[in-house]
Design a protein around this motif. Structure first.
Motif, short mmCIF file in Angstrom:
data_model
loop_
_atom_site.label_atom_id
_atom_site.label_comp_id
_atom_site.label_asym_id
_atom_site.label_seq_id
_atom_site.Cartn_x
_atom_site.Cartn_y
_atom_site.Cartn_z
N ARG A 60 35.05 32.47 38.95
CA ARG A 60 35.36 32.06 40.33
C ARG A 60 35.35 30.55 40.39
O ARG A 60 34.47 29.90 39.81
CB ARG A 60 34.30 32.63 41.29
CG ARG A 60 34.26 31.98 42.66
CD ARG A 60 35.00 32.80 43.68
NE ARG A 60 34.72 32.30 45.03
CZ ARG A 60 35.65 32.01 45.90
NH1 ARG A 60 36.92 32.16 45.60
NH2 ARG A 60 35.35 31.58 47.10
N LEU A 61 36.32 29.99 41.07
CA LEU A 61 36.38 28.55 41.34
C LEU A 61 36.70 28.41 42.82
O LEU A 61 37.78 28.78 43.27
CB LEU A 61 37.44 27.86 40.48
CG LEU A 61 37.49 26.35 40.58
CD1 LEU A 61 36.17 25.71 40.15
CD2 LEU A 61 38.64 25.81 39.74
N HIS A 62 35.74 27.90 43.57
CA HIS A 62 35.91 27.71 45.01
C HIS A 62 36.88 26.56 45.24
O HIS A 62 36.84 25.54 44.53
CB HIS A 62 34.56 27.40 45.66
CG HIS A 62 34.59 27.35 47.15
ND1 HIS A 62 34.91 26.21 47.84
CD2 HIS A 62 34.35 28.30 48.08
CE1 HIS A 62 34.86 26.46 49.13
NE2 HIS A 62 34.52 27.73 49.30
N HIS A 63 37.75 26.71 46.22
CA HIS A 63 38.72 25.66 46.54
C HIS A 63 37.98 24.36 46.86
O HIS A 63 37.08 24.33 47.68
CB HIS A 63 39.57 26.10 47.74
CG HIS A 63 40.60 25.10 48.13
ND1 HIS A 63 41.71 24.87 47.36
CD2 HIS A 63 40.68 24.25 49.18
CE1 HIS A 63 42.44 23.93 47.92
NE2 HIS A 63 41.83 23.55 49.03
N GLY A 64 38.35 23.28 46.17
CA GLY A 64 37.76 21.97 46.41
C GLY A 64 36.48 21.72 45.62
O GLY A 64 35.87 20.68 45.77
N SER A 65 36.06 22.66 44.78
CA SER A 65 34.83 22.50 44.01
C SER A 65 35.15 22.45 42.53
O SER A 65 36.16 22.99 42.08
CB SER A 65 33.88 23.68 44.28
OG SER A 65 32.75 23.59 43.44
N THR A 66 34.30 21.81 41.76
CA THR A 66 34.43 21.81 40.30
C THR A 66 33.36 22.69 39.65
O THR A 66 33.26 22.73 38.44
CB THR A 66 34.32 20.38 39.74
OG1 THR A 66 33.07 19.83 40.12
CG2 THR A 66 35.46 19.51 40.25
N ALA A 67 32.57 23.37 40.45
CA ALA A 67 31.50 24.23 39.93
C ALA A 67 32.05 25.61 39.59
O ALA A 67 32.45 26.36 40.47
CB ALA A 67 30.37 24.35 40.96
N TRP A 68 32.07 25.94 38.31
CA TRP A 68 32.51 27.27 37.88
C TRP A 68 31.39 28.27 38.11
O TRP A 68 30.21 27.98 37.92
CB TRP A 68 32.89 27.26 36.41
CG TRP A 68 34.23 26.67 36.17
CD1 TRP A 68 34.49 25.37 35.85
CD2 TRP A 68 35.48 27.33 36.27
NE1 TRP A 68 35.84 25.19 35.74
CE2 TRP A 68 36.47 26.38 35.98
CE3 TRP A 68 35.85 28.64 36.57
CZ2 TRP A 68 37.82 26.70 35.98
CZ3 TRP A 68 37.20 28.95 36.57
CH2 TRP A 68 38.17 27.99 36.28
N ILE A 69 31.79 29.46 38.50
CA ILE A 69 30.86 30.56 38.75
C ILE A 69 31.33 31.74 37.90
O ILE A 69 32.53 31.99 37.80
CB ILE A 69 30.86 30.94 40.24
CG1 ILE A 69 30.46 29.73 41.08
CG2 ILE A 69 29.94 32.12 40.50
CD1 ILE A 69 30.76 29.91 42.55
N ALA A 70 30.37 32.44 37.30
CA ALA A 70 30.71 33.59 36.47
C ALA A 70 29.97 34.83 36.94
O ALA A 70 28.79 34.76 37.29
CB ALA A 70 30.36 33.31 35.01
N LEU A 71 30.67 35.95 36.94
CA LEU A 71 30.05 37.25 37.19
C LEU A 71 29.58 37.74 35.83
O LEU A 71 30.37 38.09 34.97
CB LEU A 71 31.05 38.23 37.80
CG LEU A 71 30.55 39.66 38.02
CD1 LEU A 71 29.31 39.67 38.92
CD2 LEU A 71 31.64 40.53 38.59
N VAL A 72 28.25 37.72 35.63
CA VAL A 72 27.66 38.06 34.34
C VAL A 72 26.91 39.38 34.44
O VAL A 72 26.14 39.59 35.37
CB VAL A 72 26.68 36.95 33.87
CG1 VAL A 72 26.09 37.28 32.51
CG2 VAL A 72 27.36 35.59 33.84
#
Length: 110
Positions: A60-72
């Motif tokens: 997941r990458l939220h619009h306007g963010s550089t923080a990657w998120i992973a469903l682990v």
């Protein structure tokens, strides 16, 4: 997709140095989701003060963010998964396991 995902409640007590669950503000609103490609799928995640193998199922990458998120996912249980901020100190890529090597987390998919 995000309202029923356990990204804000810890499944077990979190210890210092554990992977950080994705904050609600990065899960809600505009953004993109991707299925994990095999070369980015295998990780070690720090949960409960120890490193365990896990599978990244979605990014997941939220619009306007550089923080990657992973469903682990690191186990077969209903509490053995969550959305986490990707940080090399707590979520690390690992080589794909050999076909004969048993996996303890992530459901054991090749």
């Amino acid at each position: 997709m995000t309202a029923d995902v356990p990204f804000s409640r810890p499944a077990r007590p979190e210890l210092p140095g554990d992977a950080v669950r994705a904050p609600r503000e990065l899960m809600a609103g505009p953004g993109r989701f991707w299925d994990a490609e095999p070369r980015w799928r295998w990780v070690r995640i720090r949960i409960g003060g120890r490193w365990i193998p896990g599978d990244v199922e979605r990014w997941r990458l939220h619009h306007g963010s550089t923080a990657w998120i992973a469903l682990v996912r690191w186990g077969p249980g209903t509490l053995d998964w969550g959305w986490y901020l990707v940080d090399p100190d707590t979520v690390r890529p690992t080589p794909r396991p050999h076909s004969g090597e048993p996996r303890t987390g992530g459901g054991g998919r090749p």
